[in-house]
Design an enzyme around this catalytic site. Structure first.
Site, mmCIF file in Angstrom:
data_model
loop_
_atom_site.group_PDB
_atom_site.id
_atom_site.type_symbol
_atom_site.label_atom_id
_atom_site.label_comp_id
_atom_site.label_asym_id
_atom_site.label_seq_id
_atom_site.Cartn_x
_atom_site.Cartn_y
_atom_site.Cartn_z
ATOM 1 N N CYS A 114 0.818 -1.229 0.000
ATOM 2 C CA CYS A 114 0.000 0.000 0.000
ATOM 3 C C CYS A 114 0.846 1.270 0.000
ATOM 4 C CB CYS A 114 -0.944 0.004 1.188
ATOM 5 S SG CYS A 114 -1.954 -1.467 1.273
ATOM 6 N N HIS A 254 -3.309 7.085 2.644
ATOM 7 C CA HIS A 254 -3.721 5.759 2.185
ATOM 8 C C HIS A 254 -5.085 5.451 2.796
ATOM 9 C CE1 HIS A 254 -4.064 1.619 1.396
ATOM 10 N NE2 HIS A 254 -3.661 1.191 2.573
ATOM 11 N N ASN A 284 -10.200 -0.277 0.345
ATOM 12 C CA ASN A 284 -8.735 -0.166 0.328
ATOM 13 C C ASN A 284 -8.229 -0.679 -1.023
ATOM 14 O OD1 ASN A 284 -5.983 -0.601 0.608
ATOM 15 N ND2 ASN A 284 -6.123 -1.415 2.682
HETATM 16 O O1 UT7 Z 1 -3.518 -1.501 3.708
HETATM 17 C C1 UT7 Z 1 -3.351 -2.345 4.808
HETATM 18 C C2 UT7 Z 1 -4.458 -3.364 4.808
HETATM 19 N N1 UT7 Z 1 -4.975 -3.759 6.064
HETATM 20 C C3 UT7 Z 1 -5.614 -2.960 6.935
HETATM 21 O O2 UT7 Z 1 -5.728 -1.784 6.797
HETATM 22 C C4 UT7 Z 1 -6.247 -3.648 8.119
HETATM 23 C C5 UT7 Z 1 -6.162 -2.867 9.405
HETATM 24 N N2 UT7 Z 1 -7.079 -3.419 10.351
HETATM 25 C C6 UT7 Z 1 -8.395 -3.089 10.403
HETATM 26 O O3 UT7 Z 1 -8.845 -2.246 9.617
HETATM 27 C C7 UT7 Z 1 -9.262 -3.725 11.436
HETATM 28 O O4 UT7 Z 1 -8.474 -4.501 12.315
HETATM 29 C C8 UT7 Z 1 -10.389 -4.629 10.820
HETATM 30 C C9 UT7 Z 1 -11.442 -3.744 10.137
HETATM 31 C C10 UT7 Z 1 -9.819 -5.611 9.836
HETATM 32 C C11 UT7 Z 1 -11.100 -5.398 11.940
HETATM 33 O O5 UT7 Z 1 -11.620 -4.483 12.893
HETATM 34 P P1 UT7 Z 1 -11.349 -4.703 14.438
HETATM 35 O O6 UT7 Z 1 -12.060 -3.633 15.164
HETATM 36 O O7 UT7 Z 1 -9.873 -4.814 14.627
HETATM 37 O O8 UT7 Z 1 -12.096 -6.073 14.702
HETATM 38 P P2 UT7 Z 1 -11.496 -7.447 15.263
HETATM 39 O O9 UT7 Z 1 -10.630 -8.102 14.254
HETATM 40 O O10 UT7 Z 1 -10.963 -7.198 16.642
HETATM 41 O O11 UT7 Z 1 -12.821 -8.293 15.406
HETATM 42 C C12 UT7 Z 1 -13.883 -7.916 16.296
HETATM 43 C C13 UT7 Z 1 -15.025 -8.913 16.125
HETATM 44 C C14 UT7 Z 1 -14.557 -10.374 16.193
HETATM 45 O O12 UT7 Z 1 -15.571 -11.117 16.843
HETATM 46 P P3 UT7 Z 1 -15.431 -11.513 18.396
HETATM 47 O O13 UT7 Z 1 -14.163 -12.306 18.487
HETATM 48 O O14 UT7 Z 1 -15.349 -10.204 19.140
HETATM 49 O O15 UT7 Z 1 -16.691 -12.288 18.663
HETATM 50 C C15 UT7 Z 1 -14.495 -10.794 14.743
HETATM 51 O O16 UT7 Z 1 -14.672 -12.182 14.555
HETATM 52 O O17 UT7 Z 1 -15.634 -8.764 14.848
HETATM 53 C C16 UT7 Z 1 -15.661 -10.024 14.151
HETATM 54 N N3 UT7 Z 1 -15.510 -9.771 12.719
HETATM 55 C C17 UT7 Z 1 -16.557 -9.476 11.931
HETATM 56 N N4 UT7 Z 1 -17.869 -9.352 12.176
HETATM 57 C C18 UT7 Z 1 -18.667 -9.019 11.140
HETATM 58 C C19 UT7 Z 1 -14.377 -9.761 11.984
HETATM 59 N N5 UT7 Z 1 -14.655 -9.451 10.702
HETATM 60 C C20 UT7 Z 1 -16.013 -9.278 10.648
HETATM 61 C C21 UT7 Z 1 -16.899 -8.943 9.600
HETATM 62 N N6 UT7 Z 1 -18.213 -8.822 9.894
HETATM 63 N N7 UT7 Z 1 -16.476 -8.709 8.340
#
Ligand code: UT7
Length: 344
Positions: A114, A254, A284
């Site tokens: 990225c 970004h 993204n």
């Molecule tokens: O250019 C670089 C590319 N990558 C990035 O920019 C990624 C950077 N990271 C992020 O943007 C965030 O970490 C995410 C958007 C990917 C995830 O958000 P988060 O607030 O960090 O959520 P999390 O991974 O801590 O997950 C929270 C909950 C989990 O459930 P439990 O364990 O609390 O029951 C996940 O299983 O949300 C769940 N979850 C979802 N729920 C609905 C994870 N993905 C999803 C989804 N829909 N798509």
């Protein structure tokens, strides 16, 4: 006499097909409210079957040439940033060079995930400042939809396809990049990766059945890294340019996640309106993201000569980067030129 590298042309291309959060609800266990609140994304674009990274990059490049009133034969170099090139070889830059007819240009690809467009912008500027070349096309393109596992809700909600391009040209006006910062931390490489299909894990039926050709990501760790690196890199680029954040006309970051953009804005102590945001529309788009955002910004809010734009990115590798670009008197440069062969 000092040489500077001004942005004189810009363009972007995104595929027509829109994939909404509602559409994703039919593919994985997710919902529109979760995606919007955690990422700020409402929809993203997905390439049609006939579209590739090079075809989208070619379209963006033609639009950038039209803006700069140049013909492709005027170009000395084509640099293409991509994480999802058409092939391992030849370079996508060579495909773009051929499609636009840049018969006098060298061409190579650059991969910094990225951070790719920013790295390519810095590299292209250096070729001009050093006196090696006068006109460089810097293009970024991504077809992430072909590397996303559409059964993995951690990643498939985030990414989108598209391309963006700028033309860099020699000028003696003190403009172009005032400062640049590039950083890397290879130890974090496995946090965001496509493990299969390269020399370490050549494609086999096994790598295919275990899904190694898909993007894998540790979202939480990437998120923390992003918040830390974006703020630090942006402040470092400003300090290297001897500027306060109040001297920035627009931050063009970004577009990964609106919460990461908010944290960057807070680190800079600027109002939210200073930050250009289009992650809601495109998700993204990795290397293309700053290139598309810059092109959209320039279309709607043309800067004045002397305005400062601040770019900042992070990504797989891990990599990060930032740069301050001072806008040149592009209007004066264009006034001396006939329209080029491409129409805007
Ligand atoms: O250019 C670089 C590319 N990558 C990035 O920019 C990624 C950077 N990271 C992020 O943007 C965030 O970490 C995410 C958007 C990917 C995830 O958000 P988060 O607030 O960090 O959520 P999390 O991974 O801590 O997950 C929270 C909950 C989990 O459930 P439990 O364990 O609390 O029951 C996940 O299983 O949300 C769940 N979850 C979802 N729920 C609905 C994870 N993905 C999803 C989804 N829909 N798509």
């Amino acid at each position: 006499m000092s040489r500077y590298a001004a942005v004189t042309g810009w363009g972007h291309y995104v595929p027509e097909k829109v994939l909404t959060n509602k559409d994703l609800e039919g593919l994985v266990e997710t919902n529109d409210e979760w995606i919007r609140s955690r990422t700020g994304i409402s929809e993203r674009r997905v390439a049609a079957s006939h579209e590739t990274t090079s075809s989208m990059a070619t379209e963006a490049a033609k639009r950038a040439l039209a803006r700069a009133r140049l013909a492709a034969i005027d170009l000395d170099l084509v640099i293409c940033a991509s994480t999802t090139p058409d092939h391992l070889m030849p370079a996508t830059a060579c495909l773009v060079q051929e499609h636009i007819g840049a018969v006098n240009a060298g061409a190579f690809d650059l991969n910094a995930a990225c951070t790719g467009f920013l790295a390519a912008l810095i590299a292209g500027s250096q070729f001009i400042q050093s006196g090696t070349y006068d006109r460089v096309l810097v293009v970024a393109g991504e077809t992430l939809s072909r590397f996303v596992n559409w059964k993995d809700r951690n990643t498939c909600i985030l990414f989108g396809d598209g391309a963006g391009a700028v033309i860099l040209e020699k000028t003696d006006e003190p403009a172009g990049l005032l400062s640049s910062v590039l950083g890397s931390q290879g130890a974090g490489g496995s946090l965001l990766a496509i493990q299969g299909g390269g020399a370490a894990r050549p494609a086999t039926p096994d790598t295919l059945s275990s899904g190694e050709h898909y993007i894998t990501m540790h979202g939480n760790e990437i998120f923390k890294f992003a918040v830390r690196s974006m703020g630090q890199a942006a402040l470092e680029a400003l300090s290297k340019a001897n500027l306060q954040s109040s001297a920035v006309r627009k931050v063009i970051p970004h577009q990964a996640n609106v919460r990461i953009l908010k944290a960057t804005q807070e680190a800079l102590g600027l109002p939210w309106e200073s930050v250009f945001v289009n992650v809601d529309k495109y998700g993204n788009t990795s290397a293309s993201s700053i290139a598309i955002a810059l092109s959209e910004f320039l279309d709607v809010e043309p800067p004045e000569p002397g305005d400062n734009l601040l770019f900042v990115a992070f990504g797989g590798g891990l990599t990060w980067g930032s740069a301050v670009l001072r806008w040149a008197d592009v209007g004066a440069m264009m006034a001396e030129r006939e329209e080029g062969p491409y129409a805007i």
